[in-house]
Design a protein around this motif. Structure first.
Motif, PDB file in Angstrom:
ATOM      1  N   THR A   1     -63.797   3.511  36.719  1.00 19.75           N
ATOM      2  CA  THR A   1     -64.777   3.422  37.797  1.00 19.75           C
ATOM      3  C   THR A   1     -64.048   3.576  39.121  1.00 19.75           C
ATOM      4  O   THR A   1     -62.915   3.109  39.279  1.00 19.75           O
TER       5      THR A   1
ATOM      6  N   THR B   1     -65.894   8.090  29.625  1.00 24.59           N
ATOM      7  CA  THR B   1     -65.673   7.454  30.913  1.00 24.59           C
ATOM      8  C   THR B   1     -64.194   7.185  31.119  1.00 24.59           C
ATOM      9  O   THR B   1     -63.541   6.547  30.293  1.00 24.59           O
TER      10      THR B   1
ATOM     11  N   SER C   1     -73.084   2.537  35.367  1.00 25.01           N
ATOM     12  CA  SER C   1     -72.773   2.792  33.961  1.00 25.01           C
ATOM     13  C   SER C   1     -74.005   2.734  33.076  1.00 25.01           C
ATOM     14  O   SER C   1     -73.978   3.229  31.941  1.00 25.01           O
TER      15      SER C   1
ATOM     16  N   THR D   1     -67.088  10.027  34.899  1.00 24.66           N
ATOM     17  CA  THR D   1     -67.482  10.387  33.543  1.00 24.66           C
ATOM     18  C   THR D   1     -67.205  11.854  33.260  1.00 24.66           C
ATOM     19  O   THR D   1     -67.701  12.738  33.979  1.00 24.66           O
TER      20      THR D   1
ATOM     21  N   PRO E   1     -69.112   5.077  37.536  1.00 22.33           N
ATOM     22  CA  PRO E   1     -68.156   5.508  36.509  1.00 22.33           C
ATOM     23  C   PRO E   1     -67.785   6.992  36.664  1.00 22.33           C
ATOM     24  O   PRO E   1     -68.661   7.845  36.879  1.00 22.33           O
TER      25      PRO E   1
ATOM     26  N   VAL F   1     -74.940   6.129  31.799  1.00 22.40           N
ATOM     27  CA  VAL F   1     -74.061   6.640  30.743  1.00 22.40           C
ATOM     28  C   VAL F   1     -74.361   5.919  29.438  1.00 22.40           C
ATOM     29  O   VAL F   1     -74.395   6.525  28.360  1.00 22.40           O
TER      30      VAL F   1
ATOM     31  N   THR G   1     -63.984   4.445  26.638  1.00 22.21           N
ATOM     32  CA  THR G   1     -63.290   4.431  27.922  1.00 22.21           C
ATOM     33  C   THR G   1     -61.822   4.734  27.690  1.00 22.21           C
ATOM     34  O   THR G   1     -61.195   4.156  26.814  1.00 22.21           O
TER      35      THR G   1
END
Length: 595
Positions: free
Chosen positions: A145, A142, A126, A300, A298, A129, A25
């Motif tokens: 969000t 990611t 998520s 992404t 998310p 992912v 992230t």
């Protein structure tokens, strides 16, 4: 970190972020307020903010694949950006939103790295992912969000009133029991194999069962029972399950047995239903007491060599637009929670939430990839009929007593455990039994004690196949002087299992042994593995699940044997553990199967 990077001073959204996220992230070094306030001058000088001037034909195209529920909100933001001539790198930002079910993209991404036609993916959860990352599929990053929506139980007014809405509140266990034990209440859910809402709801039911029982096996049994009830009214996806609600307020529609009176769904889905123009009674929402699950959307980035730096910056620009007040308002207008998941009174009210329902409670910690995989396996085995042949070692060593078990032999405990496993299967499941030892039937090392037939089938005398199979398990006994003819038996059983593959069922072969192959006159390990590789067909999967009893069993050989079939090998020191290991292995293998 993937190949994507965000410019210094960028401010990606971080609403509804999950605690303990393990995925890559992007770190946010500057808060959104500071980035918007203090960074405005820099943004203006870089031609990043909307000018309100028409585009001159120069634009940067950004393709976004999004979950169908959030796609309209994203499209509204993209349309506003085009109309306001929002710019990135001095060129107009042109964002195209394509609705795509998350499970379809996750399946494609998870199998192998692919070159997608979009640079940004916004699934509803998520978990999709995480699944791709766990499978080492397409590289993803990611960036945050952008919205959230808790999962609740929505019911038409008549059913909600019967459940005590709005004053009566429930735990997940109580809510599931209340909704599924009343024959008059028809509860629908989207298929957990295709829906994050369905899978996360099942995960919360399982977590509640584990907390209530303090016993893993009992919790699994309760969850499996709940899954069986839910499967009776399962729909393929989130859109399909909403279509099962009554279309109008007429008594005939609500009394129609094909129409559901309650659904497990997201708050946003209830909002869309209640504010839509399709008609039908509004839903009232029950929010579980002991922590709800949450969709977290998310943002992404898809790491692809063909993604240009301009597209990466355009992706960041669009994320910033979603984080700004206009983007947040657009998300709320479509029923999503923003501002780190805090409830919006207008959204909650329109979705059907009322006090004292705990709609403001913090969401529960999300389940791990491993936990979700086990749940998917359980769902597969529970709701999809199985065809499983069990092959049990009957060599002389199975007569050896197990320490601290009152003189009971390996075979005694193995039989009892296999009978416990048999009790978990339904009349629709097909189960069979072989036993093996060297020269058990002439030159053959194996014999079929009971064919792999449907447990509910009856013989001419009225005896069910389950009864006959239980008797066959009970008859298992070690063969004096018998050695372990493992390899020849494995090949013969796997050939037959593949040849008798039952489409639409979970097919598997289970082998239980306490020794290494002792038949030097038969096939060797390398040759066996080669033949299994040729027999295994991903389109007709038959995973081989091997259970090694004790230290004398050749676990390394079993690992090699199971690998080409998509199965697994497991060691147990106590044969009474066999049924637990078999069920867990079946669940894990089931979660890998085709959807």
């Amino acid at each position: 970190m993937g190949r994507h990077s965000l410019p210094d001073g960028s401010a990606p959204a971080s609403t509804g972020s999950r605690p303990g996220a393990r995925r890559r992230t992007i770190a946010i070094s500057t808060g959104l307020v500071l980035a918007v306030a203090a960074g405005s001058v820099v943004a203006l000088r870089s031609d990043l903010l909307p000018f309100g001037e028409p585009c001159d034909g120069q634009s940067v195209r950004l393709d976004v694949a999004a979950s169908p529920d959030i796609a309209p909100a994203l499209d509204a933001v993209a349309k506003t950006a085009r109309e306001g001539a929002a710019r990135t790198d001095g060129r107009c930002l042109d964002v195209k939103i394509t609705p795509r079910p998350a499970h379809e993209i996750a399946d494609a991404f998870g199998q192998r790295p692919v070159d997608p036609e979009f640079q940004v993916w916004i699934p509803d959860s998520s978990l999709w992912v995480d699944r791709v990352d766990a499978g080492s599929g397409t590289p993803l990053t990611t960036a945050g969000t952008i919205a959230s929506s808790p999962i609740a139980l929505g019911a038409v007014p008549e059913a909600a009133k019967a459940l005590g809405w709005p004053k009566k509140t429930y735990t997940w266990t109580e809510l599931t029991e209340a909704a599924t034990t009343d024959d008059a209440l028809r509860l629908g859910v989207a298929d957990p194999a295709r829906s994050a809402t369905g899978l996360l709801a099942l995960a919360r039911i399982n977590a509640a069962n584990a907390k209530d029982t303090k016993d893993g096996d009992e919790a699994d049994t309760r969850t499996a029972a709940a899954a069986k009830l839910l499967y009776q009214r399962v729909a393929d996806g989130d859109g399909q399950v909403l279509a099962t609600l009554p279309r109008d307020d007429s008594g005939a529609e609500q009394g129609n047995p094909r129409r559901n009176q309650a659904l497990l769904l997201s708050e946003q889905a209830a909002y869309a239903h209640n504010t839509g123009e399709d008609g039908g009674p509004d839903l009232d929402l029950f929010y579980p007491q002991n922590g709800t699950a949450q969709l977290d959307y998310p943002y992404t980035l898809v790491d692809d060599d063909e993604t240009t730096p301009a597209q990466t910056r355009a992706a960041n620009r669009f994320l910033t637009l979603l984080s700004e007040p206009g983007g947040q308002r657009a998300l709320r207008r479509h029923g999503f929670r923003t501002d780190n998941g805090r409830p919006d009174s207008e959204v909650v009210d329109a979705a059907g939430g009322r006090e004292p329902q705990p709609y403001s409670a913090d969401p529960a910690d999300p389940p791990s990839v491993k936990e979700l995989q086990a749940l998917l396996g359980m769902w597969t085995v529970t709701v999809q009929s199985a065809r499983i042949t069990t092959v049990v070692d009957a060599s002389a060593s199975m007569a050896n007593p197990v320490p601290d078990r009152g003189g009971q032999s390996r075979m005694d405990l193995a039989k009892n455990s296999l009978l416990q496993a048999l009790a978990t299967f339904t009349p629709e499941d097909e189960i069979g039994l072989w036993k093996f030892a060297t020269y058990l039937d002439g030159n053959k090392d194996h014999v079929e004690l009971s064919p792999t037939n449907r447990l509910g089938d009856r013989d001419k005398d009225g005896t069910t196949h389950r009864d006959a199979l239980a008797a066959a398990f009970g008859s298992l006994a070690p063969v004096p002087g018998g050695a372990t003819g493992l390899y020849d038996t494995t090949l013969a059983a796997y050939e037959k299992a593949c040849g008798a593959y039952a489409s639409g069922k979970f097919n598997a072969l289970v082998i239980v042994t306490d020794g290494a192959n002792d038949d030097s006159s038969g096939i060797g390990l390398d040759s066996l593995v080669g033949k299994l590789e040729k027999l295994a067909d991903p389109k007709r999967p038959v995973p081989l699940i091997a259970i090694a009893i004790g230290a004398q069993a050749d676990k390394s050989a079993l690992d090699r044997i199971a690998a080409p079939t998509g199965g697994s090998a497991h060691r147990v020191d106590d044969p009474s553990q066999i049924h637990q290991v078999i069920l867990k292995a079946i669940m894990a293998a089931g979660s890998k199967g085709p959807r």
